[in-house]
Design a protein around this motif. Structure first.
Motif, PDB file in Angstrom:
ATOM      1  N   ASP A   1     -13.530   3.420  73.294  1.00 32.56           N
ATOM      2  CA  ASP A   1     -12.932   3.469  74.608  1.00 32.56           C
ATOM      3  C   ASP A   1     -11.578   2.578  74.763  1.00 32.56           C
TER       4      ASP A   1
ATOM      5  N   GLU B   1      -7.166   3.921  72.892  1.00 31.97           N
ATOM      6  CA  GLU B   1      -5.965   4.657  73.274  1.00 31.97           C
ATOM      7  C   GLU B   1      -5.093   3.308  74.043  1.00 31.97           C
ATOM      8  N   THR B   2      -6.121   2.514  74.829  1.00 36.67           N
ATOM      9  CA  THR B   2      -5.297   1.223  75.406  1.00 36.67           C
ATOM     10  C   THR B   2      -4.599   0.555  74.465  1.00 36.67           C
TER      11      THR B   2
ATOM     12  N   ARG C   1      -3.462   1.295  71.374  1.00 36.91           N
ATOM     13  CA  ARG C   1      -2.390   2.154  70.986  1.00 36.91           C
ATOM     14  C   ARG C   1      -1.234   2.162  71.761  1.00 36.91           C
ATOM     15  N   GLU C   2      -1.420   2.042  72.962  1.00 36.81           N
ATOM     16  CA  GLU C   2      -0.290   2.232  73.932  1.00 36.81           C
ATOM     17  C   GLU C   2       0.362   0.749  74.014  1.00 36.81           C
TER      18      GLU C   2
ATOM     19  N   GLN D   1       2.276   0.015  70.600  1.00 34.02           N
ATOM     20  CA  GLN D   1       3.322   0.865  70.319  1.00 34.02           C
ATOM     21  C   GLN D   1       4.504   0.282  70.781  1.00 34.02           C
TER      22      GLN D   1
END
Lengths: 109, 900
Positions: B736, B739-740, B742-743, B746
């Motif tokens: 879960d 993605e958070t 990674r963003e 980045q």
């Protein structure tokens, strides 16, 4: 009328091939030809003629074609193929050897 | 011969035309005969009569002529097919049971054959002279054990291929995921770095443009040219012909597309199809300009083609000599390589299939095992079908006796009976292919890597295999019942009908049932062992937590950072990760278990030498929260703290196994060690401050590994920068947060760089894969076997009960209690089960020797498994016999007796 002979086993094919070696013919003509040439000694059993023709066709020795008969009817004409010509030569030679051998034995005895 | 075939074919396909022609021919003959007689002066009526008499029966002649067409056999066969089809259709229940049973068995085999063929048998598509093409492996002694490598430096590749003379072609290749595209559109995709000679191994020709040439692939730097993979050309470029000349960014380099590989071409990989092929020299130069002359970067696999005149053994010896010579050169240039006499380098050349090479994973072996298992399932299915057919044969005794009495030849009858089985088997084969196609996706996912282009169970080889198997099964299942049916004593069968003689000849059926339950036990035991093994793998403590952790890596492109900048970036990422909600702790690190290792040789410990003989030492670095983030327990002393910074006293934490090995029987806390020759003699001494639990990072359940840990900040003072890996421990499910994280991270990255984030569990999962595959497949097939065996047991008992209706009726009439009858019937089933358990267990114990190496920490003679299987089979026996038994008790004696 001379007595008729039954065809020895296996000779029908040879006679058919020989008859066809002169010209293409339909079934009836073949049986007539054999009868005439043998001076009515040899009688082709009608029941075996057509199965034999179809067998020879299957083996590729003769091939059939529909054409107009002398009385202008549709008739199935059979002609010798190249393989058939070879087969005829082979069978005729075998026949000669066989008959020669048989008569030799008969004469000696 | 050909004329014959043509004639027969015509006779078969144009039967009506031929019949019509024959009729014409015969009527023409009779007509001419009539004319002849008329000409001779006979009346027309008399002429017709004579002609007909002479000619004989037209029907008979027609029939004889047909026979001379050579169709009688085919006619009989067609007749048998129609007869068999009627038989199949008239008993839909029976037929469905047989088709379904065979379908499952054949389907399992077709699907597995597809996988095994792919992994072990079929050469890669387009590969020419596959029997002379080999992968090269290098074996050598290292740390007292033999190791096998299949990855080589470029210089070793050029060395070996120029030294060895037994080969007429050689190629180097390396398949790896690389960023393809630019900026946010960049994706990690499979890229094949190959030498130009690689293409010469295949008959494949580009569908568009050309492959790159040897002139474009020369050291130091090749041309920037790329050949696209067919599937990628289709998906990314819509198959456009104008793709030639277009630019493609792969890694750091921009390539010009010069060609497109043909459909289905992937090279020699078992894995994903590459999106592009690029020259090794171009790729390598961009990464390390000195690659062509230096050692240390082993990345190329080697493919060689043996000269036709050279025997396999001679080629291997030649290759070994070449490796040894290259090793010697390398030994002279580098300080750390062992001499040839110690390392004993020698070559193995193996078939191109990885699964048949010396460092094959367990996949191929397990696939072969599962294929065997699938075959056993098929045997069980076949036994079922034989039983069903035997029962049918008994029911048909009267019919068959009748036909024999009517003069049908036994041979013809056998042909008919077999035809029926063949028809059922063919239907089963079709059902099997459908099942294989459906289940094939699952198998593919388990054994082969994703997006394998050709689907399992539809290629010609699988179809041929399935067809052969189907015919064999038809014969196997059909012969015994058919022969038994034909054995009928005609008079007796006709007299007695089916009531009496049926139950006697059941020895074959009993034998089949025992055979079946024994095989079923064998499979169940196998399944049990694999399940236990999988449970052991799952429960095995790796020395770190997996589930709550996210692994983050960065790929830096378009920027050149020096050590200080890299460290600064790593710290920034670390801080950013800590700021994300749900993150409990995070640590920088240098390596990922199973994927990367940092080895700096054996450490130097005062008063100790030959530490290199103890094993390999793996170095990890971490932030102050390393141990709490990974969950690796500190057994003694302490982990890292925020005080372990540059300038503070140097500290090290060692794994328990390493502590035991270096300081046996001593307290390692406070001891000192230093990096050995790899670190130079200038590195400072480190003081052991903690003992950590053992971790597995090389193999699961292998020998204890020697790990030691340095604080990241102190590591940097010695080695500059470390790889900026980040482990993040989160609340809840790792997936879960991926993605958070990674963003968020980045945003910190410069240039074209990008962040890769993944749940740690997904990274580790492949390591447990082979055990999972084994367990899954065994369980699936064993369940299938159990279902089939249950049906078999049920049908045999039910049939027996039906046959004994009269006997049971008499017993009940004579006063046998219901319980007694039930006990008798169920007892029969249980007896079957017990015998099956005994035989199956014995077989399993015999097979234990071979299966044990495939298990994880589990004995192949585990009594719990055997016990559980016995219980399962007994339960099945009772359940399968209960219904027939109860039916038996409901036999009304008067009806049973009247049935006579």
């Amino acid at each position: 009328m001379t007595d008729r002979l039954d065809l020895p086993q296996g000779t029908l094919d040879l006679l058919i091939l020989k008859s066809l070696s002169l010209e293409p013919m339909h079934g009836w003509a073949i049986s007539e030809r054999i009868r005439e040439v043998s001076q009515a000694v040899l009688q082709v059993p009608q029941g075996s003629l057509y199965p034999a023709l179809h067998r020879l066709e299957r083996r590729g020795w003769i091939r059939a074609q529909w054409g107009a008969s002398e009385n202008n009817r549709r008739a199935k004409y059979y002609e010798l193929t190249r393989a058939g010509r070879k087969q005829l030569a082979k069978e005729a030679a075998e026949w000669d050897r066989l008959t020669a051998a048989v008569s030799l034995v008969l004469r000696m005895a | 011969m050909l004329a014959d075939l043509k004639y027969r074919l015509r006779a078969l396909l144009r039967r009506d035309t031929l019949d019509r022609e024959l009729a014409d021919e015969l009527s023409f003959h009779i007509e001419r005969e009539v004319e002849k007689h008329v000409r001779a002066g006979v009346t027309r009526a008399e002429a017709e009569r004579r002609a007909r008499v002479e000619f004989g029966g037209v029907e008979q002649i027609t029939e004889d002529t047909r026979t001379s067409r050579g169709l009688e056999r085919i006619d009989a066969l067609l007749q048998d097919v129609r007869y068999a089809w009627r038989g199949v259709r008239s008993r839909p229940g029976f037929s469905a049971a047989v088709v379904l049973t065979l379908g499952l068995g054949i389907g399992a085999n077709a699907a597995m054959f597809g996988v095994v063929d792919r992994l072990l048998l079929r050469p890669p598509a387009f590969l020419s002279d596959a029997d002379r093409v080999h992968r090269a492996y290098l074996n050598y002694m290292w740390d007292g054990a033999q190791r096998t490598d299949r990855n080589f430096e470029y210089i070793v590749y050029t060395d070996v291929t120029s030294f060895a003379t037994s080969f007429d072609a050689a190629a180097a290749f390396s398949y790896q995921q690389m960023p393809v595209g630019r900026g946010t559109a960049a994706r990690e995709l499979m890229v094949a770095r190959v030498s130009a000679s690689y293409f010469d191994f295949f008959t494949a020709r580009p569908v568009l443009g050309r492959f790159f040439t040897a002139q474009e692939d020369v050291p130091p730097a090749g041309e920037n040219v790329a050949v696209l993979g067919y599937a990628y050309w289709q998906s990314a470029h819509g198959g456009s012909r104008s793709v030639l000349g277009e630019q493609l960014h792969i890694g750091e380099v921009t390539y010009t597309v010069v060609g497109v590989a043909p459909r289905g071409f992937v090279g020699v990989t078992d894995g994903a199809a590459p999106v592009a092929y690029i020259p090794i020299t171009t790729f390598a130069y961009a990464r390390d300009p000195a690659y062509a002359t230096s050692y240390g970067w082993s990345w190329l696999e080697m493919l060689v083609r043996r000269r036709p005149a050279v025997a396999f053994a001679a080629a291997t010896a030649d290759m070994s000599a070449a490796f040894a010579r290259s090793w010697q050169v390398q030994h002279e240039q580098t300080t750390w390589l062992r001499p040839v006499s110690e390392a004993k380098p020698h070559a193995t050349i193996s078939p191109v299939h990885m699964a048949r090479g010396p460092d094959a994973g367990p996949n191929g072996r397990i696939a072969a095992w599962v294929m065997g298992v699938a075959f056993i399932v098929l045997l069980i299915a076949a036994a079922n079908v034989i039983n069903l057919l035997l029962a049918r044969a008994l029911q048909r005794r009267r019919e068959i006796a009748l036909r024999l009495a009517l003069g049908v030849s036994r041979a013809r009858l056998l042909q008919q009976l077999l035809m029926e089985t063949l028809l059922l088997a063919l239907l089963g084969g079709v059902a099997g292919l459908a099942a294989a196609r459906w289940g094939g996706g699952m198998l593919r996912a388990l054994f082969l890597t994703a997006d394998d282009a050709d689907a399992v169970a539809t290629d010609t080889r699988t179809l041929l295999f399935t067809a052969t198997l189907t015919l064999a099964i038809a014969l196997l299942t059909g012969l015994a019942p058919a022969l038994q049916a034909l054995r009928a004593d005609v008079a007796g069968a006709l007299k007695a009908g089916m009531r009496d003689s049926a139950y006697r000849s059941s020895r074959l059926r009993t034998g089949l049932l025992l055979f079946q339950s024994a095989l079923c036990v064998l499979l169940l035991v196998g399944a049990g062992l694999f399940v236990r093994s999988l449970a052991n793998v799952r429960a095995y403590r790796l020395g770190y937590d997996i589930d709550p952790i996210v692994l983050i890596d960065t790929n830096q492109r378009g920027v050149q950072l020096d050590d200080a900048q890299r460290n600064e970036l790593a710290d920034r990422l670390h801080a950013a990760a800590m700021s994300v909600p749900g993150v409990r702790s995070a640590t920088l690190a240098a390596t990922v278990p199973f994927y990367s290792f940092e080895g700096r040789g054996p450490p130097h410990v005062p008063g100790r030498d030959s530490l290199n003989l103890l094993g390999r030492y793996i170095l990890q670095s971490g932030s102050s929260a390393y141990f709490e983030t990974l969950g690796t327990r500190i057994l003694r002393g302490r982990g890292f703290t925020s005080a372990d910074v540059a300038g503070a006293p140097y500290v090290v934490v060692v794994s328990q196994a390493m502590a035991h090995a270096i300081w046996p029987g001593q307290d390692p806390l406070g001891e000192r060690m230093r990096f050995g020759s790899f670190g130079g003699d200038t590195t400072p001494y480190l003081t052991v401050v903690g003992i950590a639990e053992n971790v597995s990072g090389r193999s699961i359940g292998g020998a204890p590994e020697f790990w030691y840990y340095l604080p990241t900040l102190q590591y940097r003072t010695m080695f500059g920068a470390a790889r900026g890996l980040l482990y993040v421990r989160v609340d809840g499910r790792a997936g879960d947060h991926v993605e958070t994280l990674r963003e968020r991270l980045q945003r910190e990255l410069p240039g074209d760089s990008y962040v890769r984030a993944a749940a740690f569990a997904d990274v580790i999962a492949p390591q447990q894969r082979s055990w999972r595959v084994g367990a899954t497949m065994f369980v699936v097939f064993a369940a299938l076997a159990l279902v089939l065996a249950t049906i078999g047991l049920y049908s045999v008992i039910a049939y027996a009960v039906a046959q004994r209706t009269r006997e049971l009726g008499v017993r009940i009439a004579l006063g046998a209690s219901v319980a007694r009858v039930v006990r008798m019937v169920v007892g029969q089933g249980v007896l079957f089960a017990i015998t099956g358990i005994a035989a199956g267990s014995a077989a399993a114990l015999l097979a234990a020797r071979w299966i044990e190496p495939l298990l994880f920490d589990a004995s192949a003679k585990d009594p719990v498994v055997y016990g559980a299987v016995a219980v399962v089979l007994l339960i099945v026996a009772v359940v399968a016999t209960a219904r027939p038994a109860l039916r038996a008790t409901r036999v009304d004696p008067t009806i049973a007796l009247r049935a006579e």
